[in-house]
Motif scaffolding. Structure first.
Motif, short mmCIF file in Angstrom:
data_model
loop_
_atom_site.label_atom_id
_atom_site.label_comp_id
_atom_site.label_asym_id
_atom_site.label_seq_id
_atom_site.Cartn_x
_atom_site.Cartn_y
_atom_site.Cartn_z
N TYR A 256 -10.28 39.62 -57.33
CA TYR A 256 -10.65 39.94 -58.48
C TYR A 256 -11.14 38.47 -59.41
CZ TYR A 256 -9.00 44.61 -58.63
OH TYR A 256 -9.13 46.10 -58.34
N GLU A 257 -12.25 38.71 -60.27
CA GLU A 257 -12.63 37.54 -60.75
C GLU A 257 -11.89 36.98 -61.80
OE1 GLU A 257 -16.62 36.87 -63.45
OE2 GLU A 257 -16.75 38.38 -61.94
N ASP A 258 -10.94 37.76 -62.23
CA ASP A 258 -9.60 37.40 -63.29
C ASP A 258 -8.60 37.95 -62.98
OD1 ASP A 258 -11.87 35.70 -65.19
OD2 ASP A 258 -12.77 37.52 -64.76
N TYR A 259 -7.47 37.46 -63.63
CA TYR A 259 -6.12 38.12 -63.57
C TYR A 259 -6.40 39.58 -64.29
CZ TYR A 259 -3.70 34.72 -60.77
OH TYR A 259 -3.33 34.01 -59.82
N MET A 260 -6.87 39.35 -65.61
CA MET A 260 -6.72 40.24 -66.42
C MET A 260 -7.36 41.52 -66.03
SD MET A 260 -8.28 40.51 -70.63
CE MET A 260 -8.13 41.75 -71.23
N LEU A 261 -8.59 41.24 -65.18
CA LEU A 261 -9.11 42.62 -64.55
C LEU A 261 -8.18 43.14 -63.46
CD1 LEU A 261 -11.88 44.04 -64.86
CD2 LEU A 261 -12.87 42.79 -62.96
N LYS A 262 -7.69 42.32 -62.60
CA LYS A 262 -7.04 42.81 -61.56
C LYS A 262 -5.72 43.74 -62.34
CE LYS A 262 -3.79 41.29 -58.34
NZ LYS A 262 -2.26 40.52 -58.57
N GLU A 263 -5.37 43.10 -63.21
CA GLU A 263 -4.03 43.93 -64.06
C GLU A 263 -4.33 45.14 -64.76
OE1 GLU A 263 -2.48 40.35 -66.17
OE2 GLU A 263 -1.89 39.46 -64.18
N ILE A 264 -5.64 45.25 -65.25
CA ILE A 264 -6.18 46.36 -65.79
C ILE A 264 -6.36 47.35 -64.74
CG2 ILE A 264 -8.04 47.46 -66.72
CD1 ILE A 264 -8.74 44.98 -68.38
N PHE A 265 -6.82 47.05 -63.60
CA PHE A 265 -6.92 47.93 -62.52
C PHE A 265 -5.58 48.26 -61.54
CE2 PHE A 265 -11.27 47.27 -63.03
CZ PHE A 265 -12.01 48.45 -62.29
N GLU A 266 -4.63 47.44 -61.82
CA GLU A 266 -3.33 47.74 -61.47
C GLU A 266 -2.51 48.76 -62.29
OE1 GLU A 266 -1.89 43.42 -59.23
OE2 GLU A 266 -1.24 43.84 -60.99
N GLN A 267 -3.04 49.28 -63.26
CA GLN A 267 -2.28 50.19 -64.07
C GLN A 267 -1.80 51.55 -63.49
OE1 GLN A 267 -2.95 49.06 -68.44
NE2 GLN A 267 -4.97 48.97 -67.68
N PRO A 268 -2.69 52.21 -62.59
CA PRO A 268 -2.25 53.29 -62.05
C PRO A 268 -0.84 52.98 -61.08
CG PRO A 268 -4.46 53.09 -61.67
CD PRO A 268 -4.07 52.00 -62.26
N LYS A 269 -0.83 52.05 -60.49
CA LYS A 269 0.31 51.68 -59.82
C LYS A 269 1.51 51.07 -60.62
CE LYS A 269 1.56 48.34 -55.90
NZ LYS A 269 1.98 47.17 -55.97
N ALA A 270 1.33 50.49 -61.68
CA ALA A 270 2.45 50.11 -62.62
C ALA A 270 3.00 51.11 -63.25
CB ALA A 270 1.68 49.20 -63.64
N ILE A 271 2.11 52.20 -63.57
CA ILE A 271 2.82 53.43 -64.28
C ILE A 271 3.62 54.27 -63.20
CG2 ILE A 271 2.35 55.56 -65.56
CD1 ILE A 271 1.61 52.54 -66.86
N ARG A 272 3.06 54.50 -62.05
CA ARG A 272 3.67 55.24 -61.05
C ARG A 272 4.99 54.53 -60.73
NH1 ARG A 272 -0.53 55.21 -57.50
NH2 ARG A 272 -1.48 57.00 -58.42
N GLU A 273 5.17 53.19 -60.51
CA GLU A 273 6.28 52.68 -60.16
C GLU A 273 7.27 52.61 -61.19
OE1 GLU A 273 5.69 49.19 -57.82
OE2 GLU A 273 4.66 50.26 -56.52
N THR A 274 6.76 52.56 -62.51
CA THR A 274 7.75 52.77 -63.61
C THR A 274 8.19 54.12 -63.79
OG1 THR A 274 6.65 50.91 -64.93
CG2 THR A 274 7.86 52.25 -66.22
N ILE A 275 7.61 55.13 -63.64
CA ILE A 275 8.33 56.39 -63.44
C ILE A 275 9.12 56.65 -62.26
CG2 ILE A 275 7.75 58.92 -63.46
CD1 ILE A 275 4.82 58.37 -64.20
N GLY A 276 8.81 55.87 -61.38
CA GLY A 276 9.64 55.98 -60.02
C GLY A 276 10.28 57.28 -59.81
#
Ligand code: G6P
Length: 617
Positions: A256-276
């Motif tokens: 990704y060009e920037d961490y921010m963009l990468k982190e925006i795109f990581e949101q499906p995974k972040a939510i999935r793992e937070t629900i666990g």
């Protein structure tokens, strides 16, 4: 604020230190510096601005020492300049120190040292530290490692007031770094014939997964082969190593060009793992929490306390917890809470949200409530962070390391975890029907796929196009009602943080009580409409700004109830429960801020004057 790195081993220290600084740059980027133990002296190189300046303009590759300390600065005392950059040396040039935090009594200490004949070359609070170490080292007259060098550091800390994470080099002790922390983070990674030090785990995660998380007022002597821990009275103690599960690649940009963009795109995974695996047979489980129905029923008040984006997540949770659990919830800014004498009793539960778990005001606000008898619950993204060690109970978001200064995936993960907590409380209290809770559960489970839908190419084009049209503006407004107002605050914060465009968020109904005076031709108003019951009301408020010449952007999942052609731009998002709609509606706003900042050619990951982890008041 400020990042510190250290290395003791057999390899050349400089590349490791520079690499660590580059990863910690999000903590401050006013200046950077390193100190390396060379054969007969401590060599210090520093430069103002980014780590890149230090790396490229100071011949750092000449340094061959295998022990060193380094610092990237977010200026507090003294402007960003070479002389105010860390590391700081004592007058004899025997000791070098880097420091994260603030020494509150530095003026008094400086006066004391000046009377003893010491000279100061910077305006920093830090420069008293190496000189005090030198003072006590000679006063004590012992030149051994523990009773001499370490004692000089512990004696120094006894007179320091404030917060600090400190690394110290002593010219007389090759292959040795002494560290200590108090109210500022510091971790040590254990390697094979080498050890690493840093302000946070991701900075050195690529070298080791075995970490020691230093406690407040805990000292460590770190050498190539060993790490020994002491208290302030030089008593040695054992400490358990903690294995960190994060994948080292989680702290890389990954194409990704920037961490921010990468982190925006990581949101499906972040939510999935937070629900666990919290949902099992339609029951939401928090086995790590000991709450009972009786305890929750005894609560007269819940406070949610946090700063910045985390506080905005708290606002979304207030709406949900009050409705689902019938307990009054007050959301407080931590820096206000700690000084406003809040009403705290044993019938108060205080929830603290902090992505980093190191925010000074949030930690202080937690200590205050704990001292007054309330139970404290921390929500953090960093296992073992300071806040989780202070709180009675802790639960975690599983968003992975967040590097960009502007928070994105941490926010959506926090709202997710708070929603789960709301369901868990409501189940215990039996204040909501099973049907209502299972509807909400299904809505939460659908979120990862729905976020992926918001992130689809077509939406990115729409948002890029909007950004191109509005990036030169000076002022913008964000409007919403209910939970849409809570997320409007977050949208507005994102825009300010990374695009430097002045923006304000208003409860749509409040607009005519002042801010509408600022609406004129060309001003952009971004409105969020995700609550069917409130759509007609907000639509009327948008009409009021259109009449006055505003350009309008609407983010909605209520297409049926609005005239889609009436606005300059419309971004649609999937339908969901209004309790969790901010998890979807915030994403177009994150992206819009991102694209606007890119249009303006700004550094989105490291916006000016900001730092990711605010470890000073
Ligand atoms: C800083 C960061 C924000 C963050 C806030 C609270 O201002 O730039 O992104 O929301 O601190 O940080 P925390 O780590 O406590 O969530």
């Amino acid at each position: 604020m400020c990042g510190i790195v250290g290395y003791v081993g057999e390899k050349k220290a400089t590349p490791i230190l520079i690499n660590g600084l580059l990863r910690l740059e999000y903590r401050g980027y006013d200046s950077a510096g390193i100190a390396v133990l060379e054969k007969d002296h401590i060599d210090v190189r520093k430069d103002i601005g980014r780590v890149k300046n230090l790396q490229e303009n100071n011949h750092v590759e000449e340094l061959s020492g295998t022990t060193g300390i380094a610092h990237t600065r977010w200026a507090t005392h003294g402007k960003p300049s070479k002389e105010n950059s860390h590391p700081h040396l004592d007058n004899s040039k025997n000791f070098a120190v880097v420091h994260n935090g603030i020494i509150e009594n530095y003026s008094e200490l400086r006066e004391f040292l000046t009377k003893q004949g010491y000279t100061f070359y910077s305006q920093t609070d830090t420069e008293v530290i190496p000189n005090l170490i030198h003072y006590y080292y000679h006063k004590n007259g012992d030149t051994s490692l523990v009773n001499g060098f370490l004692r000089a550091v512990t004696d120094t800390c006894k007179v320091l007031k404030g917060s600090y994470a400190i690394e110290v080099l002593n010219k007389d002790f090759p292959n040795t770094v002494i560290v200590v922390r108090k109210d500022s983070p510091l971790v040590i990674a254990k390697g094979d014939k080498e050890n690493y030090i840093a302000s946070d785990i991701p900075a050195i995660l690529s070298y080791s997964k075995d970490f020691y998380l230093l406690e407040d007022n805990e000292f460590a002597i770190i050498t190539t082969d060993e790490i020994h821990f002491y208290d302030a009275d030089l008593h040695e103690h054992e400490k358990h190593v903690k294995s960190i599960e994060w994948d080292a690649s989680a702290s890389e940009k990954d194409g990704y060009e920037d961490y921010m963009l990468k982190e925006i795109f990581e949101q499906p995974k972040a939510i999935r793992e937070t629900i666990g695996t919290r949902f099992q047979d339609y029951i939401c489980r928090f086995e790590e929490l000991p709450f009972t129905k009786e305890y929750l029923q005894s609560l007269t008040q819940i406070y949610i306390v946090a700063c910045g984006t985390a506080m905005h997540a708290g606002l979304v949770a207030k709406n949900m917890i009050e409705k689902l659990c019938h307990i009054p919830v007050t959301v407080d800014i931590a820096s206000e809470f700690r000084y406003r004498n809040p009403l705290i009793t044993s019938h108060t539960l205080c929830i603290y949200i902090s992505q980093s778990g190191e925010t000074a005001d949030t930690i202080a606000a937690l200590k205050l409530a704990k001292a007054q008898g309330a139970k404290t619950l921390a929500i953090s993204n960093v296992i073992g962070s300071s806040i989780t060690r202070e709180a009675d109970y802790s639960i975690y978001t599983h968003a992975g390391p967040e590097i960009a200064v502007a928070s994105t995936k941490a926010y959506t993960a926090q709202v997710t975890l708070l929603s789960l907590l709301g369901i868990y409380f409501a189940q215990l209290l039996e204040t909501s029907t099973k049907e209502d809770l299972s509807v909400l559960q299904n809505a939460i489970l659908a979120l990862p796929n729905q976020i992926a839908e918001v992130l689809k190419e077509e939406n990115l084009h729409i948002l890029q196009n909007i950004a191109k049209k509005i990036y030169q503006e000076k002022d913008m407004f964000f409007l919403g009602r209910g939970v849409d107002y809570c997320v409007a605050l977050e949208g507005s914060l994102k825009l300010k943080e990374i695009s430097y465009i002045h923006s304000e968020a208003y409860a749509a109904g409040e607009l005519k009580h002042g801010p509408i005076a600022l609406i004129e031709s060309g001003v952009t108003v971004i409105s969020i409409l995700t609550d069917k019951a409130l759509t007609p009301k907000t639509v009327s408020n948008i009409q009021e700004v259109i009449t006055r010449g505003a350009k309008t952007v609407v983010i909605t999942n209520d297409e049926e109830n609005i005239d889609m052609n009436h606005y300059d731009f419309v971004v649609t998002i999937p339908k969901t429960s209004s309790y969790v709609s901010p998890i979807l509606s915030v994403i177009p706003m994150q992206l819009l801020s991102y694209y606007i900042a890119k249009e303006k050619g700004l550094d989105v990951d490291k916006p000016r004057n900001l730092a990711k982890s605010v470890t000073v008041e």
